[in-house]
Structure formats: structure tokens, C-alpha cells
Motif scaffolding. Structure first.
Motif, PDB file in Angstrom:
ATOM      1  N   GLY A  57       0.820  -1.202   0.000  1.00  0.00           N
ATOM      2  CA  GLY A  57       0.000   0.000   0.000  1.00  0.00           C
ATOM      3  C   GLY A  57       0.854   1.251   0.000  1.00  0.00           C
ATOM      4  O   GLY A  57       0.553   2.226  -0.701  1.00  0.00           O
ATOM      5  N   LEU A  58       1.919   1.235   0.777  1.00  0.00           N
ATOM      6  CA  LEU A  58       2.828   2.379   0.802  1.00  0.00           C
ATOM      7  C   LEU A  58       3.440   2.612  -0.577  1.00  0.00           C
ATOM      8  O   LEU A  58       3.499   3.757  -1.045  1.00  0.00           O
ATOM      9  CB  LEU A  58       3.916   2.120   1.844  1.00  0.00           C
ATOM     10  N   LEU A  59       3.846   1.547  -1.232  1.00  0.00           N
ATOM     11  CA  LEU A  59       4.381   1.668  -2.591  1.00  0.00           C
ATOM     12  C   LEU A  59       3.335   2.254  -3.539  1.00  0.00           C
ATOM     13  O   LEU A  59       3.614   3.197  -4.297  1.00  0.00           O
ATOM     14  CB  LEU A  59       4.851   0.300  -3.101  1.00  0.00           C
ATOM     15  N   LEU A  60       2.128   1.734  -3.489  1.00  0.00           N
ATOM     16  CA  LEU A  60       1.057   2.177  -4.370  1.00  0.00           C
ATOM     17  C   LEU A  60       0.701   3.643  -4.135  1.00  0.00           C
ATOM     18  O   LEU A  60       0.652   4.446  -5.083  1.00  0.00           O
ATOM     19  CB  LEU A  60      -0.187   1.299  -4.176  1.00  0.00           C
ATOM     20  N   PHE A  61       0.471   4.015  -2.881  1.00  0.00           N
ATOM     21  CA  PHE A  61       0.000   5.371  -2.598  1.00  0.00           C
ATOM     22  C   PHE A  61       1.106   6.415  -2.731  1.00  0.00           C
ATOM     23  O   PHE A  61       0.831   7.558  -3.093  1.00  0.00           O
ATOM     24  CB  PHE A  61      -0.668   5.426  -1.225  1.00  0.00           C
ATOM     25  N   LEU A  62       2.348   6.036  -2.474  1.00  0.00           N
ATOM     26  CA  LEU A  62       3.435   6.987  -2.720  1.00  0.00           C
ATOM     27  C   LEU A  62       3.676   7.161  -4.215  1.00  0.00           C
ATOM     28  O   LEU A  62       3.971   8.270  -4.675  1.00  0.00           O
ATOM     29  CB  LEU A  62       4.707   6.556  -2.000  1.00  0.00           C
ATOM     30  N   ALA A  63       3.522   6.089  -4.977  1.00  0.00           N
ATOM     31  CA  ALA A  63       3.613   6.217  -6.439  1.00  0.00           C
ATOM     32  C   ALA A  63       2.473   7.088  -6.966  1.00  0.00           C
ATOM     33  O   ALA A  63       2.667   7.903  -7.891  1.00  0.00           O
ATOM     34  CB  ALA A  63       3.580   4.842  -7.093  1.00  0.00           C
ATOM     35  N   PHE A  64       1.293   6.949  -6.380  1.00  0.00           N
ATOM     36  CA  PHE A  64       0.161   7.797  -6.756  1.00  0.00           C
ATOM     37  C   PHE A  64       0.469   9.259  -6.436  1.00  0.00           C
ATOM     38  O   PHE A  64       0.160  10.164  -7.216  1.00  0.00           O
ATOM     39  CB  PHE A  64      -1.100   7.329  -6.028  1.00  0.00           C
ATOM     40  N   GLY A  65       1.129   9.510  -5.304  1.00  0.00           N
ATOM     41  CA  GLY A  65       1.534  10.868  -4.951  1.00  0.00           C
ATOM     42  C   GLY A  65       2.541  11.431  -5.938  1.00  0.00           C
ATOM     43  O   GLY A  65       2.483  12.614  -6.304  1.00  0.00           O
ATOM     44  N   ILE A  66       3.466  10.605  -6.399  1.00  0.00           N
ATOM     45  CA  ILE A  66       4.433  11.038  -7.412  1.00  0.00           C
ATOM     46  C   ILE A  66       3.718  11.363  -8.718  1.00  0.00           C
ATOM     47  O   ILE A  66       4.036  12.356  -9.391  1.00  0.00           O
ATOM     48  CB  ILE A  66       5.525   9.959  -7.614  1.00  0.00           C
ATOM     49  N   ALA A  67       2.711  10.551  -9.075  1.00  0.00           N
ATOM     50  CA  ALA A  67       1.921  10.831 -10.287  1.00  0.00           C
ATOM     51  C   ALA A  67       1.165  12.154 -10.140  1.00  0.00           C
ATOM     52  O   ALA A  67       1.080  12.936 -11.099  1.00  0.00           O
ATOM     53  CB  ALA A  67       0.951   9.683 -10.557  1.00  0.00           C
ATOM     54  N   LEU A  68       0.635  12.441  -8.962  1.00  0.00           N
ATOM     55  CA  LEU A  68      -0.043  13.718  -8.728  1.00  0.00           C
ATOM     56  C   LEU A  68       0.935  14.881  -8.861  1.00  0.00           C
ATOM     57  O   LEU A  68       0.608  15.920  -9.461  1.00  0.00           O
ATOM     58  CB  LEU A  68      -0.700  13.737  -7.342  1.00  0.00           C
ATOM     59  N   GLU A  69       2.130  14.722  -8.326  1.00  0.00           N
ATOM     60  CA  GLU A  69       3.146  15.762  -8.455  1.00  0.00           C
ATOM     61  C   GLU A  69       3.554  15.952  -9.912  1.00  0.00           C
ATOM     62  O   GLU A  69       3.796  17.081 -10.347  1.00  0.00           O
ATOM     63  CB  GLU A  69       4.373  15.420  -7.609  1.00  0.00           C
ATOM     64  N   ALA A  70       3.626  14.859 -10.664  1.00  0.00           N
ATOM     65  CA  ALA A  70       3.963  14.962 -12.091  1.00  0.00           C
ATOM     66  C   ALA A  70       2.862  15.703 -12.843  1.00  0.00           C
ATOM     67  O   ALA A  70       3.158  16.543 -13.711  1.00  0.00           O
ATOM     68  CB  ALA A  70       4.176  13.571 -12.677  1.00  0.00           C
ATOM     69  N   MET A  71       1.604  15.412 -12.543  1.00  0.00           N
ATOM     70  CA  MET A  71       0.501  16.130 -13.190  1.00  0.00           C
ATOM     71  C   MET A  71       0.546  17.615 -12.833  1.00  0.00           C
ATOM     72  O   MET A  71       0.238  18.464 -13.662  1.00  0.00           O
ATOM     73  CB  MET A  71      -0.856  15.531 -12.795  1.00  0.00           C
TER      74      MET A  71
END
Length: 140
Positions: free
Chosen positions: A49-63
Motif C-alpha cells: 500500500g505504501l508503494l502504491l500510494f506513494l507512487a500515486f503521490g508522485i503521479a499527482l506531483e507529475a501532473m
């Protein structure tokens, strides 16, 4: 009394209290294996979950960095808020999973509340961030 044969062929008797202590030891071992399974489950869910949600946070920062209109337009302010909340709650629930696994490991014994707490924590880890994410997918 329980009778056992020794290597010389003689019959030895074991007091009934020893049998009771063996039964208690077997019950503790079964409880410990259940606790170990819960610890492994929550560690697995927590780290993935930490991997998934931190990757999602990186995707949000990229957007945000690439100025995606889907994410940054004024009309999509609610989407940005909901997806940020999904990222934050998912990350915190994942950390709570890891902390719960550490707590179970420290306690080392099977208690009735552990399985109930485990189920609710897993459900919360999926439903809370999932609800925030889906709330940002479709805006009214």
C-alpha cells in the motif's frame, strides 16, 4: 496417567498434568501461528500500500509539474482535493498497517479483538482512499 514405552521396552507413566500442559502448549502454538499469519498479512498490505500510494503521490506531483488541465484547472479543484486526500489517507492507512503488524508481533498472543481489528483496518485501507479517488473521478 498416560503410558509411554522407553527405548529399553519398559513402560513409563506420565502424569495427567503433563498432558494438560502439552495441550496448552499446542493451543498456544496454534494461536502464535495465527498471529504470525496476521503479522505477515499486515506487513504485506502495509508495504504494498505504501508503494502504491506513494507512487500515486508522485503521479499527482507529475501532473502538477506538467500542468495537466485534468488536474489543475479551476473547474477541477474538487478533483485535485479528492485525489490528494486519497493519496494522504492511503499512505497513512498503509503506515497504520505496518504499525498494527508491529503491535501484533510484540503482543505474541491470540486475542479475540485482533481478527476483528485486522478486518476493519484492511477494509478502511481499501475503502477510505478508494472513496476519495472515485469521488475525484466523477465530479458533479
Amino acid at each position: 496417567m498416560r503410558a509411554l514405552l522407553c527405548s529399553s521396552g519398559r513402560e513409563l507413566s506420565i502424569p495427567a498434568s503433563t498432558q494438560v500442559s502439552e495441550n496448552i502448549k499446542q493451543e498456544k502454538d496454534a494461536g502464535a501461528s495465527t498471529t504470525n499469519a496476521l503479522v505477515r498479512r499486515h506487513l504485506r498490505i502495509g508495504w504494498w500500500g505504501l508503494l502504491l500510494f506513494l507512487a500515486f503521490g508522485i503521479a499527482l506531483e507529475a501532473m502538477h509539474g506538467f500542468k495537466f488541465g485534468l488536474y489543475l484547472d479551476v473547474s477541477n479543484e474538487m478533483r485535485r482535493l479528492m485525489w490528494t486526500l486519497a493519496h494522504a489517507h492511503g499512505t497513512l492507512f498503509s503506515l497504520a498497517q505496518i504499525a498494527f503488524a508491529a503491535t501484533l508481533h510484540i503482543l505474541r498472543d491470540q486475542r479475540s479483538w485482533q481478527l476483528t481489528a485486522s478486518r476493519f483496518l484492511i477494509a478502511g485501507t481499501i475503502l477510505v482512499p478508494g472513496g476519495f479517488f472515485l469521488g475525484g473521478v466523477y465530479l458533479y
